[in-house]
Design a protein around this motif. Structure first.
Motif, PDB file in Angstrom:
ATOM      1  N   THR A 388      44.707   8.532  58.321  1.00 14.34           N
ATOM      2  CA  THR A 388      45.715   7.519  58.620  1.00 14.34           C
ATOM      3  C   THR A 388      46.005   7.480  60.115  1.00 14.34           C
ATOM      4  O   THR A 388      46.118   8.528  60.763  1.00 14.34           O
ATOM      5  CB  THR A 388      47.007   7.761  57.830  1.00 14.34           C
ATOM      6  N   GLU A 389      46.106   6.288  60.655  1.00 18.31           N
ATOM      7  CA  GLU A 389      46.357   6.134  62.088  1.00 18.31           C
ATOM      8  C   GLU A 389      47.841   6.184  62.419  1.00 18.31           C
ATOM      9  O   GLU A 389      48.207   6.272  63.593  1.00 18.31           O
ATOM     10  CB  GLU A 389      45.755   4.818  62.575  1.00 18.31           C
ATOM     11  N   VAL A 390      48.699   6.088  61.395  1.00 21.85           N
ATOM     12  CA  VAL A 390      50.148   6.165  61.596  1.00 21.85           C
ATOM     13  C   VAL A 390      50.731   7.088  60.541  1.00 21.85           C
ATOM     14  O   VAL A 390      50.106   7.358  59.516  1.00 21.85           O
ATOM     15  CB  VAL A 390      50.810   4.772  61.502  1.00 21.85           C
ATOM     16  N   ALA A 391      51.940   7.570  60.791  1.00 22.64           N
ATOM     17  CA  ALA A 391      52.616   8.419  59.813  1.00 22.64           C
ATOM     18  C   ALA A 391      53.011   7.590  58.596  1.00 22.64           C
ATOM     19  O   ALA A 391      53.424   6.441  58.714  1.00 22.64           O
ATOM     20  CB  ALA A 391      53.847   9.057  60.442  1.00 22.64           C
ATOM     21  N   LEU A 392      52.878   8.200  57.408  1.00 28.26           N
ATOM     22  CA  LEU A 392      53.214   7.528  56.150  1.00 28.26           C
ATOM     23  C   LEU A 392      54.296   8.314  55.427  1.00 28.26           C
ATOM     24  O   LEU A 392      54.311   9.549  55.465  1.00 28.26           O
ATOM     25  CB  LEU A 392      51.976   7.421  55.256  1.00 28.26           C
ATOM     26  N   VAL A 393      55.184   7.605  54.769  1.00 27.78           N
ATOM     27  CA  VAL A 393      56.253   8.248  54.012  1.00 27.78           C
ATOM     28  C   VAL A 393      56.230   7.744  52.575  1.00 27.78           C
ATOM     29  O   VAL A 393      56.167   6.544  52.330  1.00 27.78           O
ATOM     30  CB  VAL A 393      57.639   7.959  54.635  1.00 27.78           C
ATOM     31  N   ASN A 394      56.269   8.673  51.631  1.00 36.18           N
ATOM     32  CA  ASN A 394      56.395   8.328  50.210  1.00 36.18           C
ATOM     33  C   ASN A 394      57.678   8.956  49.694  1.00 36.18           C
ATOM     34  O   ASN A 394      57.715  10.115  49.307  1.00 36.18           O
ATOM     35  CB  ASN A 394      55.188   8.859  49.427  1.00 36.18           C
ATOM     36  N   ASP A 395      58.742   8.180  49.723  1.00 32.83           N
ATOM     37  CA  ASP A 395      60.033   8.696  49.261  1.00 32.83           C
ATOM     38  C   ASP A 395      60.381   8.159  47.878  1.00 32.83           C
ATOM     39  O   ASP A 395      61.539   8.161  47.469  1.00 32.83           O
ATOM     40  CB  ASP A 395      61.139   8.355  50.265  1.00 32.83           C
TER      41      ASP A 395
END
Length: 467
Positions: A388-395
């Motif tokens: 992934t080129e950016v941070a990802l959040v799975n909340d």
């Protein structure tokens, strides 16, 4: 920069906390992989029929196709050049060429009338059968033609064999070979594509343009394939306006994007979509539409909307009145409100009303079933590792599938990898996030975040899962 699936709630919820005394604990949500397997197991492949090759595209082979003859049937030339004995030109170089006499010529569709002798070459065109005795082909770029007076040309002209005239006019007596070749060079060996008696295409394979070409090369004018199945598609909702309305929308109403998108997916997957129209959130209207689908010989029914917990969510109740619901509520974002069961013996898929949720649940849960009904063996999504080129959040606390744009990346060492970034905001109502995407980014329920540069898994919808 962090990408979330949707705006977070203002309150803080401790998902690990036990329910308060007296409260009802939520029912178990089924993991995506478990739901896919249960649905797939419930599908029965349709019957097969003999169809002409011209109508086979998109269908699934119901029986193995065996090559009756080898393909190619004989050794043929892969280049325009000269068929030679490799041993005769073993020491050939540009500065010290090997001269061979030209014993004949063979074009596509022709055969040599005698073997190639020692110190001899036969001129061949691409696809021409290799004369007996020859075991390699020297491309014409590595040859200097010898003129009738015995003089070799210093450069290779543009024409075949070092001559600019038409093939029927070329009558060179000898050639100088300027490079060595090994046995087998530029020869397409007999049976290298298909060997007689072997399975060329296995049963359960979807027929794509490539399979059509292979079948044609094997002389198959007819194939044994599964019937093209019919899938009914229905949109539900009081908020939907008629599809013929092109002007401004009345207050509170929306256009139906689900049915057109889902019918396109059904057609993409080789089935025949049957438009069941759109109905309001009324049990009688929904039931009538389902009965119409059953009477129209649909092999399965897909509806969108009406499967959640709202007062007007009628689909689940209608199905239970004339059938059963075997799966409801998926551990998935987007697409938690999903129902699967049967209505009067016909498999039925109740998809969420949000357009992104409807399309994503089709890709993950319905498409494998549609392929299975058609007899396809490989039904799962193709998955590849990516960065992934950016941070990802799975909340969300659920397995999440974000819409992404993937590209291949070549590092300085030549290593190729997949890189991905989300299409932008991931709300289930942002339909444009689907049109901008070429993949789904899968984040397990146990993964709460992935930093930029971290590893993720991509699902590639529409890519055939061959085996």
């Amino acid at each position: 920069m962090l990408f979330r699936s949707s705006p977070t709630s203002a309150c803080c919820i401790n998902r690990a906390a036990s329910p308060a005394p007296g409260t009802r604990q939520r029912s178990r949500m089924i993991p995506v992989a478990e739901a896919v397997e249960k649905i797939r197991a419930a599908m029965t492949p349709t019957e097969a029929q003999v169809v002409p090759l011209s109508e086979a595209l998109g269908r699934v082979l119901a029986a193995d196709v065996t090559a009756r003859v080898s393909q190619p049937p004989v050794d043929v030339s892969a280049m325009d050049g000269y068929a030679v004995r490799a041993a005769d030109v073993a020491g050939a170089t540009r500065g010290s060429p090997v001269r061979l006499r030209v014993g004949g010529r063979v074009g596509a569709g022709m055969v040599a009338d005698r073997p190639v002798g020692t110190g001899e070459a036969w001129r061949v065109l691409t696809g021409a059968p290799i004369p007996p005795g020859a075991d390699a082909v020297v491309p014409f770029e590595w040859v200097r033609a010898v003129s009738p007076n015995g003089q070799a040309t210093s450069e290779v002209p543009s024409g075949f064999g070092g001559w600019t005239g038409a093939i029927d006019e070329v009558e060179e007596l000898a050639i100088d070979v300027t490079a060595a070749v090994d046995a087998g060079d530029d020869i397409r060996a007999r049976g290298e594509d298909q060997r007689a008696g072997t399975v060329a295409i296995r049963a359960g394979t979807r027929i794509r343009p490539a399979e059509v070409a292979v079948l044609a090369s094997l002389g198959r004018r007819w194939v044994w394939a599964t019937r093209r199945v019919r899938i009914g598609v229905l949109s539900t909702g009081d908020e939907l306006v008629g599809r013929d309305l092109t002007g401004p929308l009345p207050p509170g109403l929306i256009r139906d994007a689900n049915a057109p998108g889902l019918m396109a997916m059904v057609e993409r997957d080789g089935a025949e979509p049957m438009d069941l129209g759109q109905v309001p959130d009324q049990a009688t209207a929904i039931r009538d539409a389902f009965i119409f689908a059953v009477q129209g010989a649909c092999d399965a029914i897909i509806s969108s909307g009406g499967v959640s917990m709202g007062d007007r969510d009628m689909v689940r109740h209608v199905v239970q009145g004339d059938g059963e619901i075997t799966i409801w509520s998926i551990d998935l974002r987007p697409g938690k409100p999903f129902a699967f069961g049967s209505f009067r013996g016909v498999p039925i898929f109740g998809l969420p009303g949000n357009p992104v949720s409807a399309l994503v649940t089709y890709e993950l849960l319905v498409a494998p079933a549609v392929r299975r009904i058609q007899g396809e063996v490989a039904t799962g999504l193709v998955e590849v590792p990516a960065v992934t080129e950016v941070a990802l959040v799975n909340d969300s606390g659920r397995e999440q599938f974000m819409r992404g744009v993937a590209r291949t990346f070549h590092d300085a060492g030549g290593v190729v990898s997949w890189h991905v970034r989300p299409t932008g905001p991931q709300g289930s109502g942002i339909l444009s996030s689907m049109s901008r995407a070429n993949c789904l980014i899968r984040l397990p329920a146990t993964t709460t975040s992935v930093p930029a540069g971290g590893a993720v898994t991509l699902s590639l919808p529409g890519v055939p899962s061959l085996w």
